[in-house]
Motif scaffolding. Sequence first.
Motif, PDB file in Angstrom:
ATOM      1  N   GLY A 218       1.164  -0.803  -0.357  1.00  0.00           N
ATOM      2  CA  GLY A 218       0.155  -0.224  -0.213  1.00  0.00           C
ATOM      3  C   GLY A 218       0.978   1.379  -0.086  1.00  0.00           C
ATOM      4  N   GLU A 219       0.930   2.098   1.659  1.00  0.00           N
ATOM      5  CA  GLU A 219       1.796   3.316   1.611  1.00  0.00           C
ATOM      6  C   GLU A 219       3.211   2.832   1.506  1.00  0.00           C
ATOM      7  OE1 GLU A 219      -0.470   6.918   3.130  1.00  0.00           O
ATOM      8  OE2 GLU A 219      -0.863   5.516   4.567  1.00  0.00           O
ATOM      9  N   ALA A 220       4.197   3.272   1.205  1.00  0.00           N
ATOM     10  CA  ALA A 220       5.588   3.061   1.193  1.00  0.00           C
ATOM     11  C   ALA A 220       6.246   4.552   1.315  1.00  0.00           C
ATOM     12  CB  ALA A 220       6.772   2.579   0.371  1.00  0.00           C
ATOM     13  N   TYR A 221       6.933   4.420   3.210  1.00  0.00           N
ATOM     14  CA  TYR A 221       7.456   5.821   3.264  1.00  0.00           C
ATOM     15  C   TYR A 221       9.295   5.458   3.433  1.00  0.00           C
ATOM     16  CZ  TYR A 221       2.699   8.049   4.327  1.00  0.00           C
ATOM     17  OH  TYR A 221       2.026   7.885   4.437  1.00  0.00           O
ATOM     18  N   LEU A 222      10.299   5.256   2.483  1.00  0.00           N
ATOM     19  CA  LEU A 222      11.455   5.517   2.216  1.00  0.00           C
ATOM     20  C   LEU A 222      11.968   6.599   3.092  1.00  0.00           C
ATOM     21  CD1 LEU A 222      11.081   3.290  -1.351  1.00  0.00           C
ATOM     22  CD2 LEU A 222      10.767   3.088   1.346  1.00  0.00           C
ATOM     23  N   PHE A 223      12.920   6.609   3.668  1.00  0.00           N
ATOM     24  CA  PHE A 223      13.248   7.668   4.637  1.00  0.00           C
ATOM     25  C   PHE A 223      15.723   7.093   4.284  1.00  0.00           C
ATOM     26  CE2 PHE A 223      10.531   7.325   6.665  1.00  0.00           C
ATOM     27  CZ  PHE A 223       9.994   8.916   7.629  1.00  0.00           C
ATOM     28  N   GLU A 224      15.926   8.015   3.324  1.00  0.00           N
ATOM     29  CA  GLU A 224      17.425   7.877   3.106  1.00  0.00           C
ATOM     30  C   GLU A 224      18.272   9.151   2.776  1.00  0.00           C
ATOM     31  OE1 GLU A 224      20.971   7.441   2.571  1.00  0.00           O
ATOM     32  OE2 GLU A 224      19.441   4.942   2.052  1.00  0.00           O
ATOM     33  N   PRO A 225      19.225   9.452   4.266  1.00  0.00           N
ATOM     34  CA  PRO A 225      20.273  10.491   4.231  1.00  0.00           C
ATOM     35  C   PRO A 225      20.702  10.724   3.204  1.00  0.00           C
ATOM     36  CG  PRO A 225      20.211   9.030   6.609  1.00  0.00           C
ATOM     37  CD  PRO A 225      19.425   8.279   5.275  1.00  0.00           C
ATOM     38  N   ASP A 226      21.884   9.690   3.005  1.00  0.00           N
ATOM     39  CA  ASP A 226      23.008  10.132   2.005  1.00  0.00           C
ATOM     40  C   ASP A 226      22.249  10.866   0.482  1.00  0.00           C
ATOM     41  OD1 ASP A 226      24.585   8.748  -0.672  1.00  0.00           O
ATOM     42  OD2 ASP A 226      25.737   8.827   1.981  1.00  0.00           O
ATOM     43  N   PRO A 227      23.152  11.660   0.498  1.00  0.00           N
ATOM     44  CA  PRO A 227      22.585  12.709  -1.159  1.00  0.00           C
ATOM     45  C   PRO A 227      22.474  11.674  -2.249  1.00  0.00           C
ATOM     46  CG  PRO A 227      24.082  14.113   0.107  1.00  0.00           C
ATOM     47  CD  PRO A 227      23.901  12.650   0.841  1.00  0.00           C
ATOM     48  N   ALA A 228      23.765  10.597  -2.591  1.00  0.00           N
ATOM     49  CA  ALA A 228      24.060  10.101  -3.983  1.00  0.00           C
ATOM     50  C   ALA A 228      23.266   8.627  -4.156  1.00  0.00           C
ATOM     51  CB  ALA A 228      25.523   9.359  -4.094  1.00  0.00           C
ATOM     52  N   ASN A 229      22.665   7.923  -2.338  1.00  0.00           N
ATOM     53  CA  ASN A 229      21.899   6.784  -2.275  1.00  0.00           C
ATOM     54  C   ASN A 229      20.419   7.756  -2.809  1.00  0.00           C
ATOM     55  OD1 ASN A 229      23.714   5.042  -1.738  1.00  0.00           O
ATOM     56  ND2 ASN A 229      23.565   5.516   0.326  1.00  0.00           N
ATOM     57  N   PHE A 230      20.494   8.713  -2.414  1.00  0.00           N
ATOM     58  CA  PHE A 230      18.460   9.011  -2.600  1.00  0.00           C
ATOM     59  C   PHE A 230      18.274   9.407  -3.450  1.00  0.00           C
ATOM     60  CE2 PHE A 230      15.605  13.106  -2.320  1.00  0.00           C
ATOM     61  CZ  PHE A 230      14.349  12.508  -1.586  1.00  0.00           C
ATOM     62  N   ARG A 231      19.558   9.818  -4.902  1.00  0.00           N
ATOM     63  CA  ARG A 231      19.146  10.607  -6.023  1.00  0.00           C
ATOM     64  C   ARG A 231      18.976   8.203  -6.538  1.00  0.00           C
ATOM     65  NH1 ARG A 231      23.155  14.353  -5.214  1.00  0.00           N
ATOM     66  NH2 ARG A 231      25.271  12.644  -6.020  1.00  0.00           N
ATOM     67  N   SER A 232      19.802   7.487  -6.507  1.00  0.00           N
ATOM     68  CA  SER A 232      19.014   6.427  -6.858  1.00  0.00           C
ATOM     69  C   SER A 232      17.728   6.200  -6.396  1.00  0.00           C
ATOM     70  CB  SER A 232      20.086   5.822  -6.655  1.00  0.00           C
ATOM     71  OG  SER A 232      22.128   6.100  -6.820  1.00  0.00           O
ATOM     72  N   LEU A 233      17.677   6.501  -4.963  1.00  0.00           N
ATOM     73  CA  LEU A 233      16.340   5.760  -4.693  1.00  0.00           C
ATOM     74  C   LEU A 233      15.184   5.815  -5.329  1.00  0.00           C
ATOM     75  CD1 LEU A 233      15.030   4.043  -2.303  1.00  0.00           C
ATOM     76  CD2 LEU A 233      14.928   6.615  -1.219  1.00  0.00           C
ATOM     77  N   CYS A 234      14.701   7.430  -5.220  1.00  0.00           N
ATOM     78  CA  CYS A 234      14.209   8.244  -6.295  1.00  0.00           C
ATOM     79  C   CYS A 234      13.855   7.755  -7.681  1.00  0.00           C
ATOM     80  CB  CYS A 234      14.542   9.872  -6.502  1.00  0.00           C
ATOM     81  SG  CYS A 234      14.590  10.474  -4.962  1.00  0.00           S
ATOM     82  N   GLU A 235      15.420   7.543  -8.163  1.00  0.00           N
ATOM     83  CA  GLU A 235      14.585   6.229  -9.852  1.00  0.00           C
ATOM     84  C   GLU A 235      13.996   5.633 -10.164  1.00  0.00           C
ATOM     85  OE1 GLU A 235      15.039   7.105 -14.123  1.00  0.00           O
ATOM     86  OE2 GLU A 235      14.848   8.743 -12.217  1.00  0.00           O
ATOM     87  N   ALA A 236      14.575   4.516  -8.785  1.00  0.00           N
ATOM     88  CA  ALA A 236      14.180   3.084  -8.487  1.00  0.00           C
ATOM     89  C   ALA A 236      13.121   3.381  -8.209  1.00  0.00           C
ATOM     90  CB  ALA A 236      15.550   2.817  -7.546  1.00  0.00           C
ATOM     91  N   VAL A 237      12.400   4.176  -7.689  1.00  0.00           N
ATOM     92  CA  VAL A 237      10.601   4.271  -7.452  1.00  0.00           C
ATOM     93  C   VAL A 237      10.011   5.018  -7.716  1.00  0.00           C
ATOM     94  CG1 VAL A 237      11.774   2.687  -5.266  1.00  0.00           C
ATOM     95  CG2 VAL A 237      10.940   5.386  -5.145  1.00  0.00           C
ATOM     96  N   ARG A 238      10.247   5.062  -9.066  1.00  0.00           N
ATOM     97  CA  ARG A 238       8.953   5.863  -9.991  1.00  0.00           C
ATOM     98  C   ARG A 238       7.790   5.164 -10.005  1.00  0.00           C
ATOM     99  NH1 ARG A 238      11.401  11.537 -10.603  1.00  0.00           N
ATOM    100  NH2 ARG A 238      13.655  11.313 -10.912  1.00  0.00           N
ATOM    101  N   ASN A 239       7.112   5.403 -10.129  1.00  0.00           N
ATOM    102  CA  ASN A 239       6.184   5.182 -10.418  1.00  0.00           C
ATOM    103  C   ASN A 239       5.281   3.996  -9.349  1.00  0.00           C
ATOM    104  OD1 ASN A 239       5.521   6.797 -13.252  1.00  0.00           O
ATOM    105  ND2 ASN A 239       7.344   5.381 -13.479  1.00  0.00           N
ATOM    106  N   THR A 240       6.045   4.201  -7.649  1.00  0.00           N
ATOM    107  CA  THR A 240       5.180   2.844  -7.332  1.00  0.00           C
ATOM    108  C   THR A 240       4.813   4.489  -5.944  1.00  0.00           C
ATOM    109  OG1 THR A 240       7.370   3.704  -5.460  1.00  0.00           O
ATOM    110  CG2 THR A 240       7.556   1.666  -7.503  1.00  0.00           C
ATOM    111  N   PRO A 241       3.981   3.634  -5.402  1.00  0.00           N
ATOM    112  CA  PRO A 241       3.074   3.664  -4.569  1.00  0.00           C
ATOM    113  C   PRO A 241       3.977   5.190  -3.070  1.00  0.00           C
ATOM    114  CG  PRO A 241       2.982   1.822  -3.961  1.00  0.00           C
ATOM    115  CD  PRO A 241       3.565   1.911  -4.788  1.00  0.00           C
ATOM    116  N   ALA A 242       5.827   4.539  -3.688  1.00  0.00           N
ATOM    117  CA  ALA A 242       6.105   5.255  -2.447  1.00  0.00           C
ATOM    118  C   ALA A 242       6.970   6.587  -1.604  1.00  0.00           C
ATOM    119  CB  ALA A 242       8.218   3.859  -2.318  1.00  0.00           C
ATOM    120  N   VAL A 243       6.418   7.291  -1.077  1.00  0.00           N
ATOM    121  CA  VAL A 243       7.192   8.118  -0.804  1.00  0.00           C
ATOM    122  C   VAL A 243       8.863   8.233  -0.649  1.00  0.00           C
ATOM    123  CG1 VAL A 243       6.660  10.512   0.876  1.00  0.00           C
ATOM    124  CG2 VAL A 243       5.016   9.554  -0.112  1.00  0.00           C
ATOM    125  N   CYS A 244       9.566   9.188  -0.971  1.00  0.00           N
ATOM    126  CA  CYS A 244      11.588   8.845  -0.513  1.00  0.00           C
ATOM    127  C   CYS A 244      11.468  10.134  -0.078  1.00  0.00           C
ATOM    128  CB  CYS A 244      12.381   9.193  -1.796  1.00  0.00           C
ATOM    129  SG  CYS A 244      12.183   7.549  -2.912  1.00  0.00           S
TER     130      CYS A 244
END
Length: 366
Positions: A218-244
């Motif tokens: 259902g919903e997903a809240y994904l916490f990632e403080p590292d800037p490089a990791n965060f960019r990869s995370l956002c790209e990896a979960v596009r078009n999903t219910p996840a909030v980064c």
Amino acid sequence: MPNREFADLQRRFEARNEKVLNLEDPLLIFGAGRFARDLCKALQAQGYLVLGFVETTPITNEVLGLPVMTLGESSLHQGSASLCLGILNRGCAMNELVWLAHASGWSNLVMPWQIYDAFGYHLGWRFWLGSREKLLANLERVESVSARLADAGSREIVKRICGFRLGVDLDYAGCISNEPQYFNALTLPALPAKPCLVDCGAYNGDTFHAFAHAANCGEAYLFEPDPANFRSLCEAVRNTPAVCLPLAVSDSYSILSFNAGDGEGGAIVATGNAHVAAAALDDMLPGTLVDFLKLDVEGAEAVALRGARELITRSRPVIAMSLYHKQEDLWELPELLFEFCPGYLFYVRQHCYNSFDSVLYAVPER
């Protein structure tokens, strides 16, 4: 002194026969990665003669101005030098590395826990590696934790983790549990039809995708403080219910020093090369009902838990928490969960070599 199951660990530790480092003995270091290099610097700072590094398949001829040789080439130094195991990661089982060294003729081996006993101050934080005297002093607490775990497999894992880290159960280095990490037969049956995930330490989205594959997310809240990791995370979960969210989790709002650019190993450290915002889950997700809470935050699990107490009380989520980032995690984190989670069942599983990726699972009783 601990009793019953844990008493033999202390007896075996007291009866051990280990190589004692002598300033007059030259040393070679098996491995040439970060831990090996830091170990070399610590040994040299204390006056030890380091002859070089040893690798099974060297990719360079020189590290820190010292030669890198194969195990076969290192055999020239057998009898006059000791070989220090300078490999500390989850990918190479230590018992296999020791077997390789023995097969090449090495008998004078010095293990990471022996090194840390002598040079821990100079090596600093190294995940679960710590003073063995401290572990012995807390064996009763570990045994008390073990007694509250829900199955014999969990209790056996905790005991063998202690034995491995004390240097009396090397074979445990190669042990891995059969279950998949996080989403398995312990956790999935306790989830509703469309569960809400909170992933602290979301890295590049690997855990979210594993969750989405195992459950109807259902919903997903994904916490990632590292800037490089965060960019990869956002790209990896596009078009999903996840909030980064580019935040660390803690017990209150603050700006913290962070070791950025270290892949999945980014951590809150006093000497970090970046600053990140941190906040409590109770403040960031007020009123949100959470079904699965995963905490893998490189040693900040305890403060993250304290900042999620209201969330845990309100939601009674399944919790999966890393148990290997600090030596004291083995007893302090379960004690904290026992306090926060009445009416839960607790399990421990081992998901990588050398007691890395040990996970404490807390599952609400039905």
